[in-house]
Write a protein that holds these residues in place. Sequence first.
Motif, PDB file in Angstrom:
ATOM      1  N   LEU A 123     -40.900   9.811  94.711  1.00  0.00           N
ATOM      2  CA  LEU A 123     -40.866  11.281  94.769  1.00  0.00           C
ATOM      3  C   LEU A 123     -39.552  11.776  95.376  1.00  0.00           C
ATOM      4  N   VAL A 124     -39.126  11.145  96.451  1.00  0.00           N
ATOM      5  CA  VAL A 124     -37.861  11.536  97.104  1.00  0.00           C
ATOM      6  C   VAL A 124     -36.683  11.295  96.162  1.00  0.00           C
ATOM      7  N   THR A 125     -36.729  10.179  95.423  1.00  0.00           N
ATOM      8  CA  THR A 125     -35.647   9.849  94.487  1.00  0.00           C
ATOM      9  C   THR A 125     -35.532  10.903  93.387  1.00  0.00           C
ATOM     10  N   GLY A 126     -36.662  11.208  92.742  1.00  0.00           N
ATOM     11  CA  GLY A 126     -36.654  12.217  91.689  1.00  0.00           C
ATOM     12  C   GLY A 126     -36.246  13.584  92.200  1.00  0.00           C
ATOM     13  N   LEU A 127     -36.741  13.947  93.391  1.00  0.00           N
ATOM     14  CA  LEU A 127     -36.415  15.247  93.984  1.00  0.00           C
ATOM     15  C   LEU A 127     -34.927  15.332  94.325  1.00  0.00           C
ATOM     16  N   SER A 128     -34.358  14.256  94.864  1.00  0.00           N
ATOM     17  CA  SER A 128     -32.943  14.270  95.253  1.00  0.00           C
ATOM     18  C   SER A 128     -32.037  14.498  94.052  1.00  0.00           C
ATOM     19  N   VAL A 129     -32.367  13.853  92.912  1.00  0.00           N
ATOM     20  CA  VAL A 129     -31.556  14.037  91.704  1.00  0.00           C
ATOM     21  C   VAL A 129     -31.703  15.463  91.176  1.00  0.00           C
ATOM     22  N   THR A 130     -32.924  15.997  91.229  1.00  0.00           N
ATOM     23  CA  THR A 130     -33.141  17.386  90.799  1.00  0.00           C
ATOM     24  C   THR A 130     -32.319  18.340  91.659  1.00  0.00           C
ATOM     25  N   LEU A 131     -32.303  18.126  92.977  1.00  0.00           N
ATOM     26  CA  LEU A 131     -31.543  18.993  93.888  1.00  0.00           C
ATOM     27  C   LEU A 131     -30.039  18.902  93.616  1.00  0.00           C
ATOM     28  N   ILE A 132     -29.553  17.694  93.317  1.00  0.00           N
ATOM     29  CA  ILE A 132     -28.128  17.535  92.976  1.00  0.00           C
ATOM     30  C   ILE A 132     -27.805  18.353  91.730  1.00  0.00           C
ATOM     31  N   ASN A 133     -28.698  18.313  90.740  1.00  0.00           N
ATOM     32  CA  ASN A 133     -28.483  19.073  89.508  1.00  0.00           C
ATOM     33  C   ASN A 133     -28.559  20.577  89.743  1.00  0.00           C
ATOM     34  N   PRO A 157     -42.554  22.924  63.675  1.00  0.00           N
ATOM     35  CA  PRO A 157     -42.207  21.523  63.958  1.00  0.00           C
ATOM     36  C   PRO A 157     -41.002  21.386  64.906  1.00  0.00           C
ATOM     37  N   GLY A 158     -40.007  22.289  64.742  1.00  0.00           N
ATOM     38  CA  GLY A 158     -38.854  22.266  65.650  1.00  0.00           C
ATOM     39  C   GLY A 158     -39.267  22.567  67.071  1.00  0.00           C
ATOM     40  N   PHE A 159     -40.158  23.564  67.225  1.00  0.00           N
ATOM     41  CA  PHE A 159     -40.662  23.900  68.556  1.00  0.00           C
ATOM     42  C   PHE A 159     -41.428  22.735  69.169  1.00  0.00           C
ATOM     43  N   LEU A 160     -42.245  22.050  68.346  1.00  0.00           N
ATOM     44  CA  LEU A 160     -43.049  20.944  68.871  1.00  0.00           C
ATOM     45  C   LEU A 160     -42.190  19.825  69.440  1.00  0.00           C
ATOM     46  N   LEU A 161     -41.009  19.592  68.824  1.00  0.00           N
ATOM     47  CA  LEU A 161     -40.100  18.601  69.393  1.00  0.00           C
ATOM     48  C   LEU A 161     -39.582  19.078  70.746  1.00  0.00           C
ATOM     49  N   GLY A 162     -39.157  20.347  70.810  1.00  0.00           N
ATOM     50  CA  GLY A 162     -38.693  20.895  72.096  1.00  0.00           C
ATOM     51  C   GLY A 162     -39.793  20.865  73.142  1.00  0.00           C
ATOM     52  N   TRP A 163     -41.026  21.160  72.718  1.00  0.00           N
ATOM     53  CA  TRP A 163     -42.186  21.109  73.611  1.00  0.00           C
ATOM     54  C   TRP A 163     -42.408  19.679  74.114  1.00  0.00           C
ATOM     55  N   ALA A 164     -42.394  18.718  73.182  1.00  0.00           N
ATOM     56  CA  ALA A 164     -42.614  17.310  73.551  1.00  0.00           C
ATOM     57  C   ALA A 164     -41.516  16.817  74.492  1.00  0.00           C
ATOM     58  N   GLN A 165     -40.283  17.248  74.252  1.00  0.00           N
ATOM     59  CA  GLN A 165     -39.189  16.868  75.148  1.00  0.00           C
ATOM     60  C   GLN A 165     -39.385  17.462  76.536  1.00  0.00           C
ATOM     61  N   SER A 166     -39.887  18.708  76.579  1.00  0.00           N
ATOM     62  CA  SER A 166     -40.036  19.424  77.849  1.00  0.00           C
ATOM     63  C   SER A 166     -41.192  18.900  78.694  1.00  0.00           C
ATOM     64  N   VAL A 167     -42.318  18.546  78.042  1.00  0.00           N
ATOM     65  CA  VAL A 167     -43.507  18.174  78.812  1.00  0.00           C
ATOM     66  C   VAL A 167     -43.807  16.675  78.811  1.00  0.00           C
ATOM     67  N   ILE A 168     -43.147  15.906  77.926  1.00  0.00           N
ATOM     68  CA  ILE A 168     -43.385  14.462  77.900  1.00  0.00           C
ATOM     69  C   ILE A 168     -42.087  13.679  78.094  1.00  0.00           C
ATOM     70  N   TYR A 169     -41.155  13.831  77.150  1.00  0.00           N
ATOM     71  CA  TYR A 169     -40.005  12.930  77.082  1.00  0.00           C
ATOM     72  C   TYR A 169     -39.164  12.926  78.364  1.00  0.00           C
ATOM     73  N   LEU A 180     -31.261   8.254  85.696  1.00  0.00           N
ATOM     74  CA  LEU A 180     -32.163   9.320  86.132  1.00  0.00           C
ATOM     75  C   LEU A 180     -31.437  10.664  86.155  1.00  0.00           C
ATOM     76  N   ASN A 181     -30.204  10.661  86.629  1.00  0.00           N
ATOM     77  CA  ASN A 181     -29.394  11.881  86.661  1.00  0.00           C
ATOM     78  C   ASN A 181     -29.101  12.382  85.248  1.00  0.00           C
ATOM     79  N   GLY A 182     -28.819  11.459  84.331  1.00  0.00           N
ATOM     80  CA  GLY A 182     -28.512  11.843  82.952  1.00  0.00           C
ATOM     81  C   GLY A 182     -29.676  12.539  82.277  1.00  0.00           C
ATOM     82  N   TYR A 183     -30.887  12.018  82.458  1.00  0.00           N
ATOM     83  CA  TYR A 183     -32.069  12.632  81.858  1.00  0.00           C
ATOM     84  C   TYR A 183     -32.393  13.974  82.530  1.00  0.00           C
ATOM     85  N   THR A 184     -32.169  14.057  83.850  1.00  0.00           N
ATOM     86  CA  THR A 184     -32.408  15.324  84.557  1.00  0.00           C
ATOM     87  C   THR A 184     -31.429  16.389  84.093  1.00  0.00           C
ATOM     88  N   LEU A 185     -30.167  16.012  83.997  1.00  0.00           N
ATOM     89  CA  LEU A 185     -29.104  16.930  83.577  1.00  0.00           C
ATOM     90  C   LEU A 185     -29.389  17.520  82.203  1.00  0.00           C
TER      91      LEU A 185
END
Length: 443
Positions: free
Chosen positions: A132-142, A88-100, A294-299
């Motif tokens: 796409l550019v917005t999401g990519l730019s924040v990822t690159l900053i991180n 169950p602990g893994f499933l939360l980490g999985w859900a956070q990684s692929v959905i949340y 967006l930066n907070g969730y990426t970080l």
Amino acid sequence: MEQNQLKREISLFGAFSTVMGTVIGAGVFFKTASVVSFAQSSSLTIFAWILGGILTLCAGLTSAELATAIPKTGGAVKYIEYTYGKLPGFLLGWAQSVIYFPANIAALSIIFSTQFIHLFHLSSDFLLPVALVTGLSVTLINLLGTKAASNLQSFTLVIKMIPIVLIVLVGLFMPANVEVSVIPIKAGGDSSFIQALSGSLLATMFAYDGWLGVGAVAGEMKRPEKDLPKAIFLGLTFITFVYVLINFVFLKTLPIEQLSGNLNAASEASIHIFGSFGGKLVTIGILISVYGALNGYTLTGIRVPYALALDGMIPCSKQFQKLSKRFVVPYISGIFQFGIAAIMMFLGSFDLLTDMLIFVMWLFSLLIFSAVLILRKREPELNRPYKVPFYPVIPVIAIFGGLFILITTLFTQTLLASVGIGITLLGVPVYLLNQKVKGLKSK
């Protein structure tokens, strides 16, 4: 113990600021469209925001008990693992990684793009490229390091309060364009009251999202047993108050028909209140707020697959453990997260993505609330620096509120709920396969 290694330096005001900074994001500006779309009345819209605040308050106060009793890196994943086991602990980490986290990044990128093209009067054809550019730019900053990402977060934390304060203070004293009725509480349109309430309540939950991280500072507070409940109560009560006021301003500024489903409602209301130039300045402030969220969730998000990989809990763990040599960032995790987010941008809308991620996270939230009751009975001797007040009333309210959200969403938005549950359950074969591979390697 890990608990003794934490420096207790955070004061009541520091904890209060953490609550404010964690919860207030982009939802306050953009979920009005969805709430009104379901409610179709000013009275139910206001009631949904108040009820959402009360439920969030009970959730925050409840989960904080586990944060002080189990102050381990990994937060909610560790609470669930401690109570229910590794899967169950893994499933939360999985859900956070692929959905949340990817869904948050996709949704916020879409909303940033929507506001951007509205502000500069661009064609809707630019919606997806700008997102796409917005999401990519924040990822690159991180990927440039934690310092770059945290500096951006500090800057936007201050900026995001400006449009909220301006809209509330000025909007409340402006002459009303629309009469706002708060009593009796009823649904408009053709929907039943329960259907309208469940949809609008689920929509508010995105704006209140972040309460699960509120208890994370408990181990570093000077007096968690006294200051943590105060910080949560004062912080979430103040946030609820602000959310209700800003939505009241939106409702008195624009008619229901113009608010319903209109993601530009906050921008259009600002133009009504401040005029064309002032409205555009407020919209720019809103854009900066969204970028910061967006930066907070990426970080935070890029560290979840990395943390799972450190425990060898996901396939390709060695790759996900890799850190960039210069900036010491889990870059594989960052690329993975943005890749999923980009796919979601192609497939989903802002409301669809946010409703799905909230539904999935409330599945695990229900486990967290129940864990408080389970551990009180199973381990009464467990050290609890803070205990949820009015036990068991507040945890039970949180549990019933969570059940209402989940059950009604399952019936009213069956496809959305089924997709969320299905993707989460995909983690079961991933976990079992990974455990089998690890077992073979260890022989």
